[in-house]
Design an enzyme around this catalytic site. Structure first.
Site, PDB file in Angstrom:
ATOM      1  CE  LYS A 236      31.743 -52.192-136.871  1.00  0.00           C
ATOM      2  NZ  LYS A 236      32.280 -52.487-138.296  1.00  0.00           N
TER       3      LYS A 236
ATOM      4  NE  ARG B  89      32.144 -58.811-136.083  1.00  0.00           N
ATOM      5  CZ  ARG B  89      33.000 -57.705-135.807  1.00  0.00           C
ATOM      6  NH1 ARG B  89      33.532 -57.451-134.685  1.00  0.00           N
ATOM      7  NH2 ARG B  89      33.421 -57.165-136.934  1.00  0.00           N
TER       8      ARG B  89
ATOM      9  NE  ARG C 194      39.810 -50.806-141.870  1.00  0.00           N
ATOM     10  CZ  ARG C 194      38.889 -51.321-140.989  1.00  0.00           C
ATOM     11  NH1 ARG C 194      37.811 -50.530-140.807  1.00  0.00           N
ATOM     12  NH2 ARG C 194      38.884 -52.465-141.041  1.00  0.00           N
TER      13      ARG C 194
ATOM     14  NE  ARG D 184      41.898 -55.124-138.975  1.00  0.00           N
ATOM     15  CZ  ARG D 184      40.620 -54.932-138.537  1.00  0.00           C
ATOM     16  NH1 ARG D 184      40.518 -53.602-137.909  1.00  0.00           N
ATOM     17  NH2 ARG D 184      39.857 -55.548-138.774  1.00  0.00           N
TER      18      ARG D 184
ATOM     19  NE  ARG E  79      36.999 -58.253-141.245  1.00  0.00           N
ATOM     20  CZ  ARG E  79      37.533 -56.853-141.314  1.00  0.00           C
ATOM     21  NH1 ARG E  79      38.395 -56.729-142.500  1.00  0.00           N
ATOM     22  NH2 ARG E  79      37.300 -56.023-140.608  1.00  0.00           N
TER      23      ARG E  79
HETATM   24  P1  AMP Z   1      36.968 -55.469-136.067  1.00  0.00           P
HETATM   25  O1  AMP Z   1      38.104 -54.837-135.711  1.00  0.00           O
HETATM   26  O2  AMP Z   1      35.646 -55.302-135.345  1.00  0.00           O
HETATM   27  O3  AMP Z   1      36.454 -55.607-137.689  1.00  0.00           O
HETATM   28  O4  AMP Z   1      37.083 -57.333-135.822  1.00  0.00           O
HETATM   29  C1  AMP Z   1      38.158 -57.745-136.330  1.00  0.00           C
HETATM   30  C2  AMP Z   1      38.198 -59.496-136.307  1.00  0.00           C
HETATM   31  O5  AMP Z   1      38.220 -59.677-134.769  1.00  0.00           O
HETATM   32  C3  AMP Z   1      36.773 -59.845-136.755  1.00  0.00           C
HETATM   33  O6  AMP Z   1      36.889 -60.208-138.190  1.00  0.00           O
HETATM   34  C4  AMP Z   1      36.740 -61.249-135.937  1.00  0.00           C
HETATM   35  O7  AMP Z   1      37.562 -61.940-136.427  1.00  0.00           O
HETATM   36  C5  AMP Z   1      37.249 -60.921-134.487  1.00  0.00           C
HETATM   37  N1  AMP Z   1      36.006 -60.293-133.725  1.00  0.00           N
HETATM   38  C6  AMP Z   1      35.832 -59.204-133.485  1.00  0.00           C
HETATM   39  N2  AMP Z   1      34.819 -58.888-132.701  1.00  0.00           N
HETATM   40  C7  AMP Z   1      34.186 -60.192-132.655  1.00  0.00           C
HETATM   41  C8  AMP Z   1      33.176 -60.935-131.928  1.00  0.00           C
HETATM   42  N3  AMP Z   1      32.056 -60.309-131.390  1.00  0.00           N
HETATM   43  N4  AMP Z   1      32.665 -62.162-132.005  1.00  0.00           N
HETATM   44  C9  AMP Z   1      33.678 -62.907-132.783  1.00  0.00           C
HETATM   45  N5  AMP Z   1      34.931 -62.506-133.335  1.00  0.00           N
HETATM   46  C10 AMP Z   1      35.128 -61.035-133.283  1.00  0.00           C
END
Ligand code: AMP
Length: 211
Positions: free
Chosen positions: A19, A94, A128, A160, A171
């Site tokens: 993404k 989400r 990654r 990360r 996740r």
């Molecule tokens: P990502 O970089 O999109 O994988 O997001 C990393 C982490 O940020 C996720 O695993 C959540 O802990 C938090 N996060 C990102 N977007 C959201 C969202 N829309 N709602 C809640 N937590 C989020």
């Protein structure tokens, strides 16, 4: 490519589907900003605010950050970024509550559902590499040019904490249970496009660009 049309885009997909990578290519190609809620949260997590540090604890264990926090962050950025000419939203909505809020705020033009299997997701995320500037690389599929440092800002790349296997599994579960069902809403609106994310980065982008 410069284009006068307004594109308001969401990218859906499990962790590792690409993404962020695709959003970045769209950003460059169409000159519209990316709003990555995950990146915004990661910046806040190392900042001074109390809420940012609290969010970090949720992220570290692979849980969703409370809606109140992410909703405020999103609203703030929709206002602050130059979004009138369009934007790409990555990492939001989400869950159902977030979807309900978003439908009140924005009318989208395209929703890309980039899919890969959980098995492929785990395999990809294992290698990654991330940068504090928000850019993402991959040891084999998208390696940095030099010294394990970011091609753009030269910071050292890192793995990360929530990309470690236990957090990734959590996740993915949350994604399949709470996020993936949301695409049905956009399917009804006839703006949903399913994309096979198992192909290479440029091949996936070719599909997106065609649409
Ligand atoms: P990502 O970089 O999109 O994988 O997001 C990393 C982490 O940020 C996720 O695993 C959540 O802990 C938090 N996060 C990102 N977007 C959201 C969202 N829309 N709602 C809640 N937590 C989020």
């Amino acid at each position: 490519m410069k284009n006068k049309k307004v594109y308001k885009i969401i990218v859906f997909g499990p962790q590792g589907a690409g993404k962020g990578t695709q959003a970045e290519i769209i950003e460059k190609d169409y000159d519209i900003p990316v709003i990555s809620v995950g990146n915004l949260l990661r910046v806040a997590a190392v900042g001074k605010s109390k809420w940012g540090r609290k969010a970090a604890a949720y992220m570290k264990r692979g849980a969703l950050v409370p809606d109140m926090v992410v909703n405020n962050l999103l609203i703030e950025h929709l206002k602050a970024k130059n979004c009138a000419r369009g934007f790409v939203l990555d990492g939001y909505p989400r869950n159902l509550k977030q979807l309900k809020l978003l439908t009140k705020l924005v009318k989208f033009t395209h929703v890309f559902n980039i899919n890969i299997s959980d098995k492929e997701a785990v395999k990809r995320i294992k290698d990654r590499l991330s940068c504090s500037c928000g850019r993402v690389f991959h040891k084999f599929f998208n390696p940095p040019k030099r010294d394990m440092r970011c091609d753009f800002c030269r910071e050292k790349l890192y793995v990360r904490e929530d990309d470690r296997p236990a957090a990734v599994k959590k996740r993915l579960k949350i994604y399949r249970r709470e996020t993936e069902p949301l695409v049905a809403f956009y399917k009804k609106q006839e703006i949903l496009y399913d994309i096979d994310g198992s192909k290479g980065i440029l091949e996936v982008y070719r599909e997106i660009k065609k649409i």
